[in-house]
Design an enzyme around this catalytic site. Structure first.
Site, short mmCIF file in Angstrom:
data_model
loop_
_atom_site.label_atom_id
_atom_site.label_comp_id
_atom_site.label_asym_id
_atom_site.label_seq_id
_atom_site.Cartn_x
_atom_site.Cartn_y
_atom_site.Cartn_z
N CYS A 112 -37.09 -123.36 -90.11
CA CYS A 112 -36.73 -123.58 -88.69
C CYS A 112 -37.91 -123.35 -87.75
CB CYS A 112 -35.58 -122.68 -88.30
SG CYS A 112 -34.11 -122.92 -89.31
N HIS A 250 -35.70 -121.01 -80.77
CA HIS A 250 -34.94 -121.64 -81.86
C HIS A 250 -33.47 -121.28 -81.68
CE1 HIS A 250 -33.52 -122.94 -85.63
NE2 HIS A 250 -33.43 -121.73 -86.18
N ASN A 280 -27.32 -125.04 -85.50
CA ASN A 280 -28.72 -124.85 -85.88
C ASN A 280 -29.22 -126.12 -86.58
OD1 ASN A 280 -31.14 -124.12 -87.04
ND2 ASN A 280 -30.40 -122.21 -87.95
C1 LIG Z 1 -24.05 -115.40 -90.24
C2 LIG Z 1 -23.71 -114.61 -89.00
C3 LIG Z 1 -23.15 -115.55 -87.92
C4 LIG Z 1 -22.62 -113.60 -89.38
O1 LIG Z 1 -22.27 -112.83 -88.24
P1 LIG Z 1 -21.96 -111.27 -88.40
O2 LIG Z 1 -21.47 -110.79 -87.11
O3 LIG Z 1 -23.22 -110.65 -88.97
O4 LIG Z 1 -20.79 -111.28 -89.43
P2 LIG Z 1 -20.71 -110.49 -90.82
O5 LIG Z 1 -21.70 -111.06 -91.80
O6 LIG Z 1 -20.81 -109.04 -90.49
O7 LIG Z 1 -19.25 -110.86 -91.28
C5 LIG Z 1 -18.15 -110.38 -90.59
C6 LIG Z 1 -16.87 -110.84 -91.29
O8 LIG Z 1 -16.67 -112.24 -91.04
C7 LIG Z 1 -16.39 -112.92 -92.25
N1 LIG Z 1 -16.89 -114.27 -92.15
C8 LIG Z 1 -18.11 -114.76 -92.50
N2 LIG Z 1 -18.17 -116.08 -92.22
C9 LIG Z 1 -16.99 -116.43 -91.68
C10 LIG Z 1 -16.48 -117.64 -91.19
N3 LIG Z 1 -17.18 -118.77 -91.17
N4 LIG Z 1 -15.22 -117.62 -90.68
C11 LIG Z 1 -14.48 -116.51 -90.67
N5 LIG Z 1 -14.92 -115.33 -91.13
C12 LIG Z 1 -16.16 -115.28 -91.63
C13 LIG Z 1 -17.09 -112.10 -93.31
O9 LIG Z 1 -16.48 -112.34 -94.56
C14 LIG Z 1 -16.89 -110.69 -92.81
O10 LIG Z 1 -15.61 -110.29 -93.17
P3 LIG Z 1 -15.34 -108.74 -93.64
O11 LIG Z 1 -15.73 -107.91 -92.44
O12 LIG Z 1 -13.89 -108.74 -93.93
O13 LIG Z 1 -16.23 -108.54 -94.81
C15 LIG Z 1 -24.95 -113.86 -88.44
O14 LIG Z 1 -25.30 -112.81 -89.28
C16 LIG Z 1 -26.14 -114.79 -88.26
O15 LIG Z 1 -26.13 -115.69 -87.46
N6 LIG Z 1 -27.25 -114.54 -88.99
C17 LIG Z 1 -28.41 -115.40 -88.92
C18 LIG Z 1 -28.23 -116.50 -89.91
C19 LIG Z 1 -29.11 -117.68 -89.62
O16 LIG Z 1 -29.10 -118.21 -88.57
N7 LIG Z 1 -29.86 -118.15 -90.59
C20 LIG Z 1 -30.72 -119.27 -90.40
C21 LIG Z 1 -31.95 -118.80 -89.79
S1 LIG Z 1 -33.00 -120.07 -89.27
#
Ligand SMILES: CC(C)(COP(=O)(O)OP(=O)(O)OC[C@H]1O[C@@H](n2cnc3c(N)ncnc32)[C@H](O)[C@@H]1OP(=O)(O)O)[C@@H](O)C(=O)NCCC(=O)NCCS
Length: 356
Positions: A112, A250, A280
């Site tokens: 990215c 980004h 994204n």
């Molecule tokens: C992926 C992301 C949105 C997750 O958000 P978060 O607040 O960290 O959420 P968590 O990983 O703590 O998950 C929270 C809960 O939601 C659940 N969950 C994950 N994806 C889900 C979805 N699409 N829908 C519903 N629930 C979901 C998980 O299973 C977890 O459940 P649990 O608490 O029962 O275990 C966030 O971490 C993120 O954006 N990270 C950067 C990723 C990225 O952009 N990568 C590319 C970089 S260029």
């Protein structure tokens, strides 16, 4: 170094098929509410054509905005981590599609961060005096690589392309300074395993490949990494946060963007955000957001614009662009994608069937 490398043209191409959060919730266990509150995304685009088609249309629009003759383009760099083919490069496909036969062409994969990396490379090549006119593109068809059984990953990405024309100039404008880095110790935090020469392609069940990540690890490193690169850039140029007119970060997660703004003490009113519409789009987010900022009149002549990105690698990058005198296109292009007669879910049906 001779002179500067001004940005004189800009164009974007997003495919027409829209995939809403509710569409995704109709096929996997998620909800509009979860996606919106965790990421800021409401919908994204799904491409019905290879990424080079998106790139070619964005490039043609950028060339028209600069009123540039494609025969004068001597450099074409495409930032992509979702190439049409491994051989030849996506850049070679784009060269053929736009007819830029006098250009040196190559792909650059920095995930990215690819657009900022590519703009930095093109700017250096122009400022060295070796090249005169470049097209720099960020283009991705990342929905093609999604594994729909990984719901945290699958809901975040979309397809699109943005391009700029960069030309040698005597005026102090374009990318004035950039700083690029990578945290290879966390390379596996964001990856497409089972794809490439690290795999054994002769096993019976080669397996499903798709983007997967450790969301929390990336989130943490993204904010720190972008803030670090940004500070290096501002220090080098003797600028402070107050000197920044706009930030184009980004677009991976609205909460990451807000954390970065807070870290830099920059008000969100100065920050470009379009993640709600596209998700994204990897290397395409920054050029697409730049085009939309120009179209909406949010970039003024002489503005200091900060670019900040992070991505697979885990790469990180920041750069400071000084905008030139012109914020309106000189010409428009009639380049268009081939018509799309499928819904986003129809385009994705097979991928969903095979990865769920
Ligand atoms: C992926 C992301 C949105 C997750 O958000 P978060 O607040 O960290 O959420 P968590 O990983 O703590 O998950 C929270 C809960 O939601 C659940 N969950 C994950 N994806 C889900 C979805 N699409 N829908 C519903 N629930 C979901 C998980 O299973 C977890 O459940 P649990 O608490 O029962 O275990 C966030 O971490 C993120 O954006 N990270 C950067 C990723 C990225 O952009 N990568 C590319 C970089 S260029």
């Amino acid at each position: 170094m001779t002179g500067y490398a001004a940005i004189t043209g800009w164009g974007k191409c997003v495919p027409p098929a829209i995939l809403t959060n509710d569409d995704i919730a109709s096929v996997i266990d998620t909800s509009d509410e979860w996606i919106r509150t965790r990421s800021g995304i409401r919908e994204r685009r799904v491409s019905h054509v290879p990424g080079s088609d998106l790139a070619a249309v964005a490039a043609q629009r950028a060339l028209a905005a600069a009123d540039a003759d494609v025969n004068d383009v001597d450099l074409l760099i495409i930032a992509t981590c979702t190439p049409d083919t491994v051989i030849p490069s996506t850049a070679a496909h784009v060269q053929r599609k736009i007819g830029a036969y006098n250009a040196a062409v190559f792909d650059l994969n920095a995930g990215c961060s690819g657009f900022v990396y590519s703009l930095s490379v093109a700017t250096s090549m122009i400022r060295s005096g070796a090249f005169k006119k470049a097209v720099v593109i960020g283009s991705e068809r990342i929905t093609w690589f999604l594994n729909w059984s990984l719901r945290d990953t699958a809901v975040l990405f979309g397809d699109g392309a943005g391009a700029v024309v960069v030309e040698s100039s005597e005026q102090e404008s374009g990318l004035l300074y950039s700083h690029l880095g990578c945290e290879g110790d966390a390379a596996e935090a964001l990856q497409i395993p089972n794809f490439g020469t690290a795999g054994n392609r002769f096993v019976d069940d080669y397996g499903v490949f798709g983007v997967q990540f450790d969301g929390r690890e990336i989130f943490r490193r993204a904010v720190k990494g972008m803030a670090k690169e940004t500070k290096i850039v501002l220090n080098e140029l003797g600028l402070t946060d107050d000197d920044i007119d706009r930030i184009i970060p980004h677009q991976a997660n609205l909460r990451i963007i807000e954390s970065l703004a807070k870290h830099l003490s920059i008000d969100m009113s100065k920050v470009e955000v379009n993640i709600q519409n596209y998700g994204n789009t990897s290397a395409a987010t920054i050029p697409v957001a730049m085009v939309e900022a120009l179209e909406a009149g949010r970039i003024k002549p002489g503005d200091r614009i900060l670019l900040a990105a992070f991505g697979a690698g885990l790469t990180r990058a920041a750069g400071l662009v000084r905008w030139g005198d012109r914020t309106t296109p000189l010409q428009t292009s009639d380049a268009e994608l081939p018509p799309c007669n499928q819904t986003a879910l129809e385009i994705l049906a097979e991928a969903i069937k095979h990865t769920l």
